[in-house]
Design a protein around this motif. Structure first.
Motif, PDB file in Angstrom:
ATOM      1  N   THR A  42     -22.941 -10.498  24.159  1.00  0.00           N
ATOM      2  CA  THR A  42     -23.502 -10.477  22.677  1.00  0.00           C
ATOM      3  C   THR A  42     -24.773  -9.365  22.727  1.00  0.00           C
ATOM      4  O   THR A  42     -25.342  -8.919  23.607  1.00  0.00           O
ATOM      5  N   PHE A  43     -24.928  -8.894  21.279  1.00  0.00           N
ATOM      6  CA  PHE A  43     -25.920  -8.063  21.049  1.00  0.00           C
ATOM      7  C   PHE A  43     -27.120  -8.501  20.441  1.00  0.00           C
ATOM      8  O   PHE A  43     -28.180  -8.004  20.283  1.00  0.00           O
ATOM      9  N   ASP A  44     -27.328  -9.806  20.288  1.00  0.00           N
ATOM     10  CA  ASP A  44     -28.198 -10.638  19.653  1.00  0.00           C
ATOM     11  C   ASP A  44     -29.501 -10.371  20.330  1.00  0.00           C
ATOM     12  O   ASP A  44     -29.749 -10.135  21.319  1.00  0.00           O
ATOM     13  N   PRO A  45     -30.756 -10.421  19.162  1.00  0.00           N
ATOM     14  CA  PRO A  45     -32.060 -10.226  20.029  1.00  0.00           C
ATOM     15  C   PRO A  45     -32.206 -11.452  21.056  1.00  0.00           C
ATOM     16  O   PRO A  45     -31.485 -12.527  20.790  1.00  0.00           O
ATOM     17  N   TYR A  84     -24.730 -10.768   4.557  1.00  0.00           N
ATOM     18  CA  TYR A  84     -23.443 -11.164   5.266  1.00  0.00           C
ATOM     19  C   TYR A  84     -23.401 -11.854   6.465  1.00  0.00           C
ATOM     20  O   TYR A  84     -22.586 -12.520   7.169  1.00  0.00           O
ATOM     21  N   ASN A  85     -24.539 -11.772   7.393  1.00  0.00           N
ATOM     22  CA  ASN A  85     -24.614 -12.245   8.723  1.00  0.00           C
ATOM     23  C   ASN A  85     -26.073 -12.794   8.841  1.00  0.00           C
ATOM     24  O   ASN A  85     -26.879 -12.035   9.641  1.00  0.00           O
ATOM     25  N   PHE A 142     -16.615 -13.027  23.877  1.00  0.00           N
ATOM     26  CA  PHE A 142     -17.519 -12.436  22.536  1.00  0.00           C
ATOM     27  C   PHE A 142     -18.168 -13.472  21.850  1.00  0.00           C
ATOM     28  O   PHE A 142     -19.073 -13.638  21.203  1.00  0.00           O
ATOM     29  N   TYR A 194     -19.118 -10.168  14.191  1.00  0.00           N
ATOM     30  CA  TYR A 194     -18.418  -8.872  13.930  1.00  0.00           C
ATOM     31  C   TYR A 194     -17.675  -8.388  15.148  1.00  0.00           C
ATOM     32  O   TYR A 194     -16.716  -7.663  15.244  1.00  0.00           O
ATOM     33  N   VAL A 222     -27.517 -13.240  11.969  1.00  0.00           N
ATOM     34  CA  VAL A 222     -27.693 -11.912  12.861  1.00  0.00           C
ATOM     35  C   VAL A 222     -27.022 -12.253  14.098  1.00  0.00           C
ATOM     36  O   VAL A 222     -27.629 -12.063  15.306  1.00  0.00           O
ATOM     37  N   SER A 223     -25.830 -12.963  14.206  1.00  0.00           N
ATOM     38  CA  SER A 223     -25.160 -13.059  15.323  1.00  0.00           C
ATOM     39  C   SER A 223     -23.857 -12.063  15.695  1.00  0.00           C
ATOM     40  O   SER A 223     -23.263 -11.776  14.735  1.00  0.00           O
ATOM     41  N   SER A 224     -23.833 -11.327  16.792  1.00  0.00           N
ATOM     42  CA  SER A 224     -23.086 -10.505  17.107  1.00  0.00           C
ATOM     43  C   SER A 224     -21.668 -10.997  17.000  1.00  0.00           C
ATOM     44  O   SER A 224     -20.568 -10.072  16.936  1.00  0.00           O
TER      45      SER A 224
END
Lengths: 368, 370, 579
Positions: free
Chosen positions: B41-44, B166-167, B36, B175, B170-172
């Motif tokens: 990752t779900f990041d752009p 909070y993030n 993870f 979370y 924007v880094s998956s």
């Protein structure tokens, strides 16, 4: 030789079919779970509650809000009365996004100035946040375009979008092929990973080793029935997926089954390998998990493989699930040609050959 | 008291001696963190697109350059769309952008369509994002062209100003890493505990224990303590690694983290005990705990999949999954802090589940072999 | 008998297992007294374990009432657990804990702490002789040592009643003798002991015996009283001419003969009640045969009570009879050595077994017997030397050689979740039997072993005796030339054991070679020759009578095989000490 193998195959099938608990777990639960999880793994965002804090008294913001309310994406909208509420709303997760219009929104627009709409998102759900930004910007774009058109400005040239393979972007169409690949793997693993460890714990493995059976025959006798059972279970899932969930199979079924046999051979090979290494059933189960969970995670099932760092992409090449997901998406939705299926089948065939032969080699080594 | 200490000591020794414990409590969580943190990752990201230029001109060159300069796309170029179609089928390309033969001629005219986008709908999310990014770049490019040619750009426009709290990067991983702790603790509590108790039945040691003066409460507590501590140890290891190695922020208090983890650990230990009491068989116990504890924790916890987007029936099921409450608390503790409006209800949910599961276990467990 | 001295009072107790609809204990009434060993004997599935579990409060009776040391095990299980110690069949030890850690656990469970604990451990370790092994994992102990540790764990807090479920299964004669000494010491302290067993020679060592059959109590009293019923009916037939195995088979067909077993070169027979004692010539044992009266044993009385043993001749007798190739070598071990790291499990073991011979491997637990056995049938690769079966090296032509051997493992190792007929089909299949041949082979064995009524039962649910029958049936389906039997009758009652050996003897008559390991030396009497393996070496070899003769001394003029075993092992110990 074939009689001996046949006897082994029949025995394995009986073992799995006689015990009602095993029968249920192996044959019937995967299709049932496919049905449930197909709805669970949709990655689009709907029904997510959002909130709006409007400090503007003008027409423009009301019109924009009207568009938000009219969109099917946002079904739950809460209206906030103060900026303090923004913090508590996001904090407590009552909304994943707050859209804020400043007090001079309408005035500025009317005066010919550019304006900003603030949106505040919950970074604990940053994937959701990304998608929500997309939704709002789409609404904003059409809003802007219409405003331009109203004032007599020609709208910029349009883009024609074509969505292939799944024109209505139905999430379930994309969920079912990959879920099918993963559930088939889980069935294959569950049948194969315990067989050797269990026989060893019960002492029956010694009986096999003193019989005239050769390691290769034991290997075939263990692989073939697992393959049969997994294919039966996969067929049930396929029927359910196409008939109940209405997912199309546009490609050739023959190609799907052919590649599925290769896929399952590699999965069972890995299972038998883990089983041969383990000294007890508990070790086999734990070993299976430590392999299976990461393997599913880097298979492209939940996140794209292209997103991973290069070396992990290389590792993923040795993961049969990763290849079969591509084949499944291809055959279900894209009418994939032989060349595409072949590209992803030969790595699986290679994995199968390596794991199965090392499994057979381990049978004899781990006797004493 | 002596009896409980004795049982606990015995269990601890067994835990420490079995290699599979280390696998599940140390190796698996580190593997998950690593995946993870670095891999999944779900990041752009940038998408692979094929750009078809049917007739190269200065305009197509300019648009191609703006595609290539954006961080969204990796561009391959060709003059024939058929060249790319198979790549779209094989999933190697996420979309195809086609600049028509008459691109240069019609590009500034209204209501024409010199540019076409084909996206792969088999992954709706990607399809959506690719389409959006092309729209964005296209609008920017047009605007730039019109500015450089001195044309008026029309009335004012509204634009978005997103703030992600909070993030902000924007880094998956921020979370996903906390979420993976829930998976590990579920495995230790529900799977490992179910296996060891089922093993006691299979090997007949349970019969010997039941013939001693030990009571059922002592038996359960003595069994639970080592796995409880193992779970918390594994949690602490994961959290420290997450903070130090993977740079995940931690904004809450460790005390609250310990509290929620403890209550969650009780929930999954209860599940494990219940499963093994009913099955008394390692194979079935393993299968049942995969189906009833592990998979639900993975699917119905907001860990990877958004519960709000699921159909009503599944949303209701998710309320019966303890991981749902735990993942929510974890993500909040890591990224936002001690927010009671989230953690309070979560703790109540977890507590109720724990009480319920132990009540059922106590009812089902018998001290005789009948 | 005064009521107040009874430790356990059982009044009209029945136990019905509703799921399986089995009446495990039927209307049983008895009393158990302190200060002596009560033997709980009976065939497999007689209800011995169920009765022990009822006494210890692990099962609730369906009917009737128990009183254990003044408590009701149903209402006051904890009070019963405080004063009763129970050692289940499978010890209840943790294999992955050391001897010391196992003891510690049970001391904690019984709340024995402080200096009292240290003293108890000291005493128990001394008592069991486990002192040098406190750091060893329980899983690495030999069968006998496990039993001793199991008893030690049960004795942490001196109980008033000690329940031992089949403590002598899988235990070598040496350890068995030590176990009995331990139990006698306990009894002298006033503890009541219940010792359950299927081995009837042990019943003679008990002060009182409860004989169970199919859940019913068929005898309750001192063993001698029962033995008396066969007084004057036991004889030893010696100096037999011809093959003693076929003589035994013919003898058993006579109605006057109740029971008969082979004892080395001789045959021991028990005549039926009221029958005229037959002459040796009637038994076709040859002119020179001598029939002499011999003291009766408890087992004889048991057989009498059960109506005699196997009367039907084994169907294997009828197959084909070949006395040719008598001198062909069927199994050959040449310098078999196996090392595990630094440890030499077997050291240079060599012997030959001729076709049609029964060869026994005996020895204490952990002496290298199983290692030798495993190398013989190809499960383990020798570090040095080789083993040949039917002239073939198992390491070089494994599949072909294995097709000619049959193997019956020590612990039950058939597929428990498959039915009897599925198991037989499977084993016929992997040995290449097909079509008519397979059907016939299976039919013959089903009728031979009386498995017809169990065909659809899952193998795991069979009573122990039937499990062993099925295991033997599966091992001989393909008519092997060589049969390997690893403790084939461990824990099996005398009835089943006789039936077993009648089949084995018949097969041997047909030219089959048998290699057998056993702890039960009554069984070793069936062997033509045997090897005694101790500490990895073969310390003696020969016919049973030769081994017995070698142990003859002034103290023991007529040694049994068990006496010989112990004498030879002790002699070897002395020799090693000197060098």
């Amino acid at each position: 030789m074939w009689h001996r193998i046949l006897a082994l195959i029949i025995k394995e099938l009986w073992t799995n079919a006689r015990d009602p608990k095993t029968r249920w777990v192996v044959l019937f639960s995967p299709p049932f779970l496919l049905l449930i999880y197909a709805f669970a793994i949709t990655q689009d965002v709907s029904n997510v509650p959002i909130a709006i804090y409007n400090q503007d008294m003008g027409v423009e913001s009301r019109e924009f809000i009207g568009r938000l309310e009219g969109s099917s994406t946002f079904s739950k909208i809460e209206y906030l009365q103060s900026s303090a509420e923004i913090i508590s709303t996001i904090e407590s997760k009552s909304a994943a996004m707050v859209i804020q219009f400043g007090p001079d929104f309408s005035r500025k627009l009317g005066a010919g100035d550019d304006v900003n709409i603030q949106i505040i998102l919950d970074g604990r759900r940053s994937n959701t946040a990304q998608i929500l930004i997309g939704y709002v910007s789409q609404i904003l774009e059409s809003y802007n375009r219409e405003r331009l058109a109203e004032r007599g400005f020609s709208a910029p040239t349009k883009i024609v979008s074509r969505i292939w393979f799944n024109p209505n972007l139905k999430p379930i169409w994309s969920a079912v092929p990959s879920l099918f690949a993963v559930m088939t793997a889980i069935v294959g693993f569950m049948i194969s990973a315990l067989t050797i460890a269990r026989e060893r714990e019960m002492g029956t493995f010694e009986q096999l080793l003193v019989s005239p059976l050769k390691p290769l025959e034991i290997l075939i006798g263990k692989t073939a029935p697992a393959l049969l059972i997994a294919i039966t279970s996969a067929t049930a899932m396929l029927v359910l997926g196409t008939l109940v969930l209405d997912v199309p199979v546009r490609g050739s079924l023959a190609l799907l089954y052919l590649s599925m046999i290769i896929y399952l051979a590699s999965i069972i090979g890995i299972g038998l390998f883990i089983s041969s290494l383990a000294a007890t059933q508990q070790q086999a189960i734990v070993g299976l998990f430590v392999y299976m969970v990461p393997a599913v995670l880097i298979s492209g099932y939940a996140t794209p493989v292209e997103n991973m760092p290069d070396f992990l992409q290389w590792v993923a090449e040795t993961n049969p699930i990763r290849h079969f997901i591509v084949i499944c998406k291809g055959v279900f939705l894209k009418d994939a040609p032989l060349s595409v299926v072949f590209q992803h089948s030969w790595p699986m065939a290679l994995i199968a050959v390596v794991t199965l032969s090392s499994g057979a080699w381990l049978f004899r080594r781990r006797v004493s | 008291m002596t009896r409980m200490v004795g049982l606990t000591r015995k269990e601890t020794l067994q835990v420490l001696r079995d290699p599979s414990t280390i696998m599940i409590a140390v190796i698996l969580p580190l593997l998950l963190l690593f995946l993870f943190g670095y891999g999944v990752t779900f990041d752009p990201r940038s998408f692979n697109v094929g750009l078809v230029i049917e007739q190269p001109t200065a305009e197509t060159g300019s648009f191609k350059a703006s595609l290539e300069n954006s961080r969204f796309f990796q561009v391959e170029t060709s003059h024939d769309r058929r060249f790319f179609e198979q790549d779209l089928v094989a999933g190697r390309l996420n979309g195809i952008i086609i600049l028509r033969e008459d691109f240069a001629r019609v590009v500034y005219r209204a209501d024409t369509a010199p540019i076409q986008v084909i996206v792969d709908g088999s992954d709706p999310n990607t399809a959506y994002l690719v389409n959006n990014y092309v729209q964005l770049l296209w609008a920017n490019w047009l605007e730039q062209v019109s500015i450089s040619s001195g044309q008026s750009r029309g009335p004012p426009l509204a634009s978005l100003e997103p703030q992600i709290w909070y993030n902000s990067q924007v880094s998956s991983k921020n979370y996903l890493v906390p979420g993976s702790v829930a998976i590990t603790l579920t495995m230790i509590g529900a799977l490992l505990t179910a296996l060891v108790v089922a093993r006691e039945w299979e090997r007949g040691t349970m019969e010997a224990l039941l013939a001693t003066p030990v009571g059922i409460t002592e038996l359960i507590i003595g069994k639970i303590i080592p796995y409880f501590l193992l779970g918390l140890g594994s949690m602490v290891l994961s959290v420290i690694t997450a903070i130090l190695v993977f740079d995940v922020p931690f904004r809450g208090s460790f005390l609250l983290l310990l509290l929620t983890s403890s209550v969650f650990m009780l929930c999954s230990l209860g599940q494990g005990l219940l499963i093994s009491t009913i099955t008394r068989n390692q194979l079935v116990a393993a299968q049942v705990s995969i189906l009833s504890a592990f998979l639900p924790a993975f699917y119905f916890s907001n860990f990877v999949f958004e519960i709000d987007s699921m159909p009503w029936a599944l949303r209701m099921i998710s309320y019966a999954v303890p991981a749902r409450y735990f993942v929510s608390s974890l993500q909040t503790l890591f990224l936002s802090g001690d927010i009671w409006s989230v953690i309070g209800p979560d703790l109540i949910g977890l507590g109720l589940f724990a009480v319920l599961i132990f009540a059922i276990t106590a009812r089902v467990t018998r001290t005789t072999l009948d | 008998m005064k009521h107040d001295t009874a430790l356990v009072t059982i009044s009209g107790v029945s136990k019905l297992f509703e799921n399986a609809n089995i009446l495990a204990i039927s209307d049983l009434t008895s009393q158990i007294r302190p200060g002596r060993v009560t033997g709980l004997v009976g065939p497999d599935g007689a209800g011995k374990t169920t009765l022990l579990r009822l006494i210890s409060g692990l099962l609730r009776p369906s009917e009737g009432k128990l009183e254990v040391c003044g408590f009701d095990p149903v209402k006051e299980p904890n009070s019963v657990h405080e004063v009763v110690a129970y050692m289940p069949q499978r010890f209840g030890l943790y294999d992955d804990l050391t001897v010391f850690e196992n003891l510690n656990l049970y001391a904690d469970l019984r709340s024995v702490t402080g200096p009292q604990r240290a003293a108890t451990f000291e005493r128990l370790l001394e008592f069991t002789g486990l002192k040098p092994f406190t750091k060893r994992l329980a899983g690495a102990l030999s069968g006998g040592m496990k039993q001793k540790l199991g008893i030690a764990c049960a004795l942490i807090e001196t109980p008033r009643l000690l329940l031992l479920d089949e403590p002598s299964v899988g235990v070598d004669p040496l350890s068995r003798r030590e176990l009995w000494q331990m139990v006698y010491e306990l009894v002298d302290q006033g503890i009541g002991v219940i010792w359950s067993t299927a081995y009837l020679d042990e019943a003679e060592r008990c002060a009182s015996v409860m004989l169970l059959n199919e859940g019913k109590l068929i005898y309750d009293g001192p063993p001698d009283a029962l033995t008396d019923r066969v007084q004057g009916r036991a004889f030893l037939l010696s100096n037999i001419e011809g093959d003693r195995r076929s003589v035994l088979a013919r003898t058993l067909e006579k109605t006057a003969i109740l029971d008969g077993v082979i004892q080395g070169r001789n045959i021991r027979i028990v005549t039926a009640k009221g029958a005229i004692t037959p002459l040796p010539s009637d038994l076709l044992a040859g002119e020179a045969a001598i029939m002499a009266s011999t003291p009766p044993r408890f087992e004889d009385a048991f057989m009498d009570l059960m109506g005699g043993g196997q009367k039907q001749p084994s169907p294997f007798l009828k197959l084909q009879s070949t006395n040719a190739h008598q001198n062909e070598i069927a199994v050959e071990a040449m310098g078999l050595t196996r090392r595990f790291g630094d440890f030499t499990a077997t050291d240079n073991i060599s012997f030959e077994v001729k076709r049609g011979e029964i060869y026994g491997l005996i020895g204490p637990n952990g002496a290298g017997k199983s290692t030798t056995f495993k190398m013989l049938c190809g499960l383990l690769k020798p570090s040095e030397g080789f083993a040949r079966v039917a002239g073939m090296d198992l390491q070089k032509a494994p599949s072909k050689a294995r097709a000619r051997l049959g193997y019956m493992a020590q612990k039950f190792s058939l597929y428990g979740d498959l039915s009897v007929s599925q198991n037989m089909d499977f084993f016929a299949g992997i040995y290449g039997l097909i079509g008519k041949k397979r059907r016939e082979a299976i039919e013959t064995l089903v009728s031979t072993f009386g498995l017809a009524s169990y065909l659809e039962t899952n193998a795991i649910m069979l009573p122990l005796g039937y499990k062993q029958r099925l295991a033997l049936a599966c091992a001989v389906l393909h008519e092997p030339d060589v049969l390997f039997l690893d403790e084939p009758t461990s824990g099996v009652d005398p009835l089943t054991r006789r039936e077993f050996w009648s089949h084995i003897n018949a097969m041997v008559g047909n030219g089959v070679t048998v290699v057998v390991t056993t702890h039960f030396l009554e069984e070793a009497e069936y062997c033509d020759r045997m090897a005694l393996i101790y500490r990895g070496r073969m310390i003696a070899a020969g016919a049973p009578d030769e081994l017995k003769a070698s142990a003859r001394s002034e103290d023991i003029p007529e040694p049994t095989l068990e006496d010989a075993f112990i004498a030879l092992v002790e002699k070897d110990d002395r020799q090693r000490e000197q060098t």
